[in-house]
Design an enzyme around this catalytic site. Structure first.
Site, PDB file in Angstrom:
ATOM      1  N   SER B 154     -38.780 -37.659   3.944  1.00 28.63           N
ATOM      2  CA  SER B 154     -38.232 -36.575   4.755  1.00 28.63           C
ATOM      3  C   SER B 154     -38.692 -35.222   4.185  1.00 28.63           C
ATOM      4  O   SER B 154     -39.884 -35.006   3.986  1.00 28.63           O
ATOM      5  CB  SER B 154     -36.699 -36.707   4.780  1.00 28.63           C
ATOM      6  OG  SER B 154     -36.130 -35.882   5.734  1.00 28.63           O
ATOM      7  N   ARG B 224     -22.596 -31.995   8.520  1.00 28.62           N
ATOM      8  CA  ARG B 224     -22.993 -33.323   8.081  1.00 28.62           C
ATOM      9  C   ARG B 224     -22.882 -34.344   9.220  1.00 28.62           C
ATOM     10  O   ARG B 224     -23.711 -35.246   9.345  1.00 28.62           O
ATOM     11  CB  ARG B 224     -22.122 -33.756   6.904  1.00 28.62           C
ATOM     12  CG  ARG B 224     -22.467 -35.116   6.339  1.00 28.62           C
ATOM     13  CD  ARG B 224     -23.896 -35.162   5.844  1.00 28.62           C
ATOM     14  NE  ARG B 224     -24.171 -36.377   5.080  1.00 28.62           N
ATOM     15  CZ  ARG B 224     -25.348 -36.663   4.551  1.00 28.62           C
ATOM     16  NH1 ARG B 224     -26.350 -35.819   4.706  1.00 28.62           N
ATOM     17  NH2 ARG B 224     -25.524 -37.764   3.869  1.00 28.62           N
ATOM     18  N   ASP B 319     -36.992 -44.169  13.766  1.00 32.05           N
ATOM     19  CA  ASP B 319     -36.677 -42.824  13.262  1.00 32.05           C
ATOM     20  C   ASP B 319     -37.052 -41.812  14.334  1.00 32.05           C
ATOM     21  O   ASP B 319     -38.224 -41.601  14.621  1.00 32.05           O
ATOM     22  CB  ASP B 319     -37.477 -42.571  11.975  1.00 32.05           C
ATOM     23  CG  ASP B 319     -37.168 -41.222  11.334  1.00 32.05           C
ATOM     24  OD1 ASP B 319     -36.437 -40.412  11.936  1.00 32.05           O
ATOM     25  OD2 ASP B 319     -37.670 -40.987  10.220  1.00 32.05           O
ATOM     26  N   HIS B 352     -33.849 -42.755  10.652  1.00 33.86           N
ATOM     27  CA  HIS B 352     -34.392 -41.958   9.559  1.00 33.86           C
ATOM     28  C   HIS B 352     -33.930 -42.480   8.196  1.00 33.86           C
ATOM     29  O   HIS B 352     -34.672 -42.445   7.221  1.00 33.86           O
ATOM     30  CB  HIS B 352     -33.980 -40.496   9.751  1.00 33.86           C
ATOM     31  CG  HIS B 352     -34.616 -39.537   8.797  1.00 33.86           C
ATOM     32  ND1 HIS B 352     -35.974 -39.439   8.647  1.00 33.86           N
ATOM     33  CD2 HIS B 352     -34.082 -38.627   7.940  1.00 33.86           C
ATOM     34  CE1 HIS B 352     -36.246 -38.506   7.741  1.00 33.86           C
ATOM     35  NE2 HIS B 352     -35.118 -38.010   7.294  1.00 33.86           N
ATOM     36  N   ASP B 353     -32.701 -42.959   8.140  1.00 35.80           N
ATOM     37  CA  ASP B 353     -32.160 -43.467   6.875  1.00 35.80           C
ATOM     38  C   ASP B 353     -32.911 -44.681   6.338  1.00 35.80           C
ATOM     39  O   ASP B 353     -32.694 -45.074   5.186  1.00 35.80           O
ATOM     40  CB  ASP B 353     -30.675 -43.837   7.038  1.00 35.80           C
ATOM     41  CG  ASP B 353     -29.768 -42.634   6.807  1.00 35.80           C
ATOM     42  OD1 ASP B 353     -30.293 -41.579   6.382  1.00 35.80           O
ATOM     43  OD2 ASP B 353     -28.557 -42.748   7.048  1.00 35.80           O
TER      44      ASP B 353
END
Lengths: 196, 375
Positions: B154, B224, B319, B352-353
């Site tokens: 990232s 968040r 992602d 994405h994680d």
């Protein structure tokens, strides 16, 4: 899908030292490794199958995991001297598209494929069964191949698409076949260019 | 083959730099401190160092645990350790908390020597380029002339890429994971929603909330929550929560009903309990500003032409925040500037994680790549 040495040597003979090459369906990268050794080529393999992509990385080959069915979008015209596709064309649906893409991003293309009209294959069909041979090693129900074509079919397609055949060689069991290649050769290998 | 193990108990170090650091914003830090951790041994010819750059909420604590906090496992512990893909039996791995961070490096939480008070909102804007410059100072401090590799996911991938541009002769391999050559408007927009949530929190106090004894916890939690949604895939959220209801049926209330609401609130509250809002603001801006091709008229190929490193670029199929298409832009630019590059697009459902998970192919690719790095 095991590469034959004769395949390598002919391809190498068509490539100048230090060229930029792209090898579509590069498998574990052994052809690129060979070309880097004997022709000092710089280049990349393209391989969408995860295990083979990983094998290329293990072999220290530059490999790009891309789906050839989607063409080579993002790669500029004439980015490579040669774009190679060794024994993979028969496993791609978008035949005309990928040939056009190869000749868009490369000055020349090198293509090899199994000849469906090889006499042993014809014999199998006459006997009522789909051919299984060294060049077509899979059963009909598990083959990765999706296009079944002959040397004559391929040359007709090149004619139709305005693709220039600069050189062509046909082989059976590692030996060059000169007479009646569409009957006597199991594998064909071409160097292609763009017609003016 | 050795069995993969943990690096065990680790402890951070602090490096102090007294030479001023000129920042891209035009401001200058008169001096600064970086907190870092190392794993493995630097070899005799100092050729086996690997720098791991962190993303938005990461830290220098990559692997192992702390003696006084055995539950605090490093954020990339599944990758880094003896016998792991980034093998600390071979490599000397370094994690560093970036400038502007909130884990001990110079940043908003630390004391501004000019005022004797926490920097707060007065800490200068920092960019990816500034981070790379500060990391180069740390490399000097550790006696590392050239990294065997710089690795990051990232925002960390952006730092790895920029290492190859800013210090081409100091990095042999760049591993750029789940990253992008620059953010799109949509991506910046998500960051702006997050920032507005913080900036509009009544407890923000213009960024000087420390003096008021409060933190903008609601804003940071909300930031968040937005971010977290974008780090997961539609499918992974659906699989985790679906439309499951807390009470089994609608209760027509704004209390937690859907399980996904409960999860997001929990994640938001947890995050706001340990992360600093000013760091969150600064870091999202660094993401937004990142554009290595800004100096070459938007031509990424030209921007990367100075690089000497070998590249490995990895993306994940699901992602959408840093999609495979964005990684391919990096790959294509590297191909066109005649660089050595490999690209893997990992089929992984976690969005994405995924870059933090241990998908077998993903870790297989990293292992194979690192195994080929001569040290």
């Amino acid at each position: 899908m095991a590469y034959q040495r004769y395949d390598y040597e002919v391809i190498a003979s068509w490539i100048q030292p230090g060229e930029r090459v792209l090898d579509l369906g590069c498998g574990d990268g052994s052809l690129l490794k060979y070309l880097a050794d004997v022709r000092q080529v710089r280049g990349y393999g393209v391989e969408n199958e995860p295990d083979r992509m990983l094998a290329s990385i293990r072999n220290g080959i530059n490999v790009l995991q891309l789906d050839l069915e989607q063409g080579l979008a993002g790669i500029e015209d004439d980015a490579f001297d040669h774009v190679i596709m060794s024994l993979s064309l028969q496993a791609i649906h978008n035949t005309q598209g990928i040939l056009a893409e190869m000749l868009r991003v490369g000055h020349e293309a090198v293509v090899s494929f199994p000849n469906f009209a090889y006499w042993r294959h014809r014999q199998a069909i006459i006997n009522g069964r789909m051919p299984v041979s060294e060049s077509l090693p899979h059963q009909w129900y598990n083959t990765p191949n999706v296009r079944f074509f002959t040397i004559a079919d391929f040359e007709a397609l090149c004619e139709q698409e305005g693709i220039a055949i600069r050189e062509g060689l046909a082989f059976d069991e590692g030996k060059v076949v000169v007479e009646e290649p569409n009957f006597l050769a199991s594998v064909a290998l071409y160097r292609l260019g763009r017609d003016r | 083959m050795t069995t993969a193990a943990s690096v065990g108990v680790v402890s951070p170090s602090l490096a102090r730099f007294d030479t001023p650091l000129a920042l891209r914003s035009g401001q200058t830090l008169p001096g600064f401190e970086l907190v870092y951790e190392t794993y493995g041994q630097l070899n005799a010819d100092r050729s086996n160092a690997v720098l791991v750059c962190h993303a938005l909420s990461g830290s220098h604590h990559l692997a192992g645990t702390y003696a006084d906090a055995p539950g605090n496992v490093g954020w990339w512990d599944n990758l880094i350790g003896p016998g792991k893909p980034l093998d600390t039996d071979r490599f000397f791995v370094i994690g560093v908390n970036n400038l502007g961070g909130c884990y001990g490096s110079s940043g908003p939480l630390q004391i501004n020597p000019a005022t004797g008070k926490p920097w707060g909102a007065d800490f200068p804007f920092v960019t990816v380029e500034d981070w790379v410059d500060s990391q180069a100072r740390l490399a000097d401090h550790l006696g590392i002339a050239r990294f065997a590799a710089v690795v990051g996911g990232s925002l960390g991938g952006m730092q790895a890429m920029n290492w190859a541009i800013q210090y081409p002769d100091r990095i042999a391999h760049a591993v750029v994971i789940a990253s992008a050559p620059k953010l799109t408007a949509q991506n910046i927009a998500f960051n702006e929603v997050a920032r507005q949530a913080i900036l509009k929190d009544p407890d923000f106090h213009g960024g000087h909330y420390y003096a008021h004894g409060v933190v903008p916890a609601r804003g940071l939690a909300q930031a968040r929550m937005v971010g977290h949604i974008t780090y997961l895939s539609d499918d992974s959220m659906d699989e985790k929560f679906g439309r499951r209801l807390r009470h089994g049926k609608p209760i027509y209330s704004y209390e937690v009903e859907f399980e996904v609401e409960s999860y997001l609130r929990y994640q938001g509250e947890k995050f706001s309990g340990f992360f600093d809002a000013n760091t969150y603001l600064l870091t999202t801006k660094a993401l937004d500003y990142y554009d290595p091709a800004a100096g070459t008229g938007g031509d990424l190929t030209q921007a990367l032409s100075v690089a000497q490193a070998d590249f490995l670029v990895i993306s994940f199929s699901t992602d959408w925040r840093f999609s495979p298409g964005r990684s391919k832009e990096i790959v294509n630019a590297l191909v066109h500037s005649d660089k050595r590059v490999s690209y893997a697009e990992i089929d992984c459902p976690a969005g994405h994680d995924s870059f933090l998970l241990d998908d077998p192919l993903y870790h297989g690719v990293l292992r194979a790549y690192f195994d080929n790095i001569a040290v």
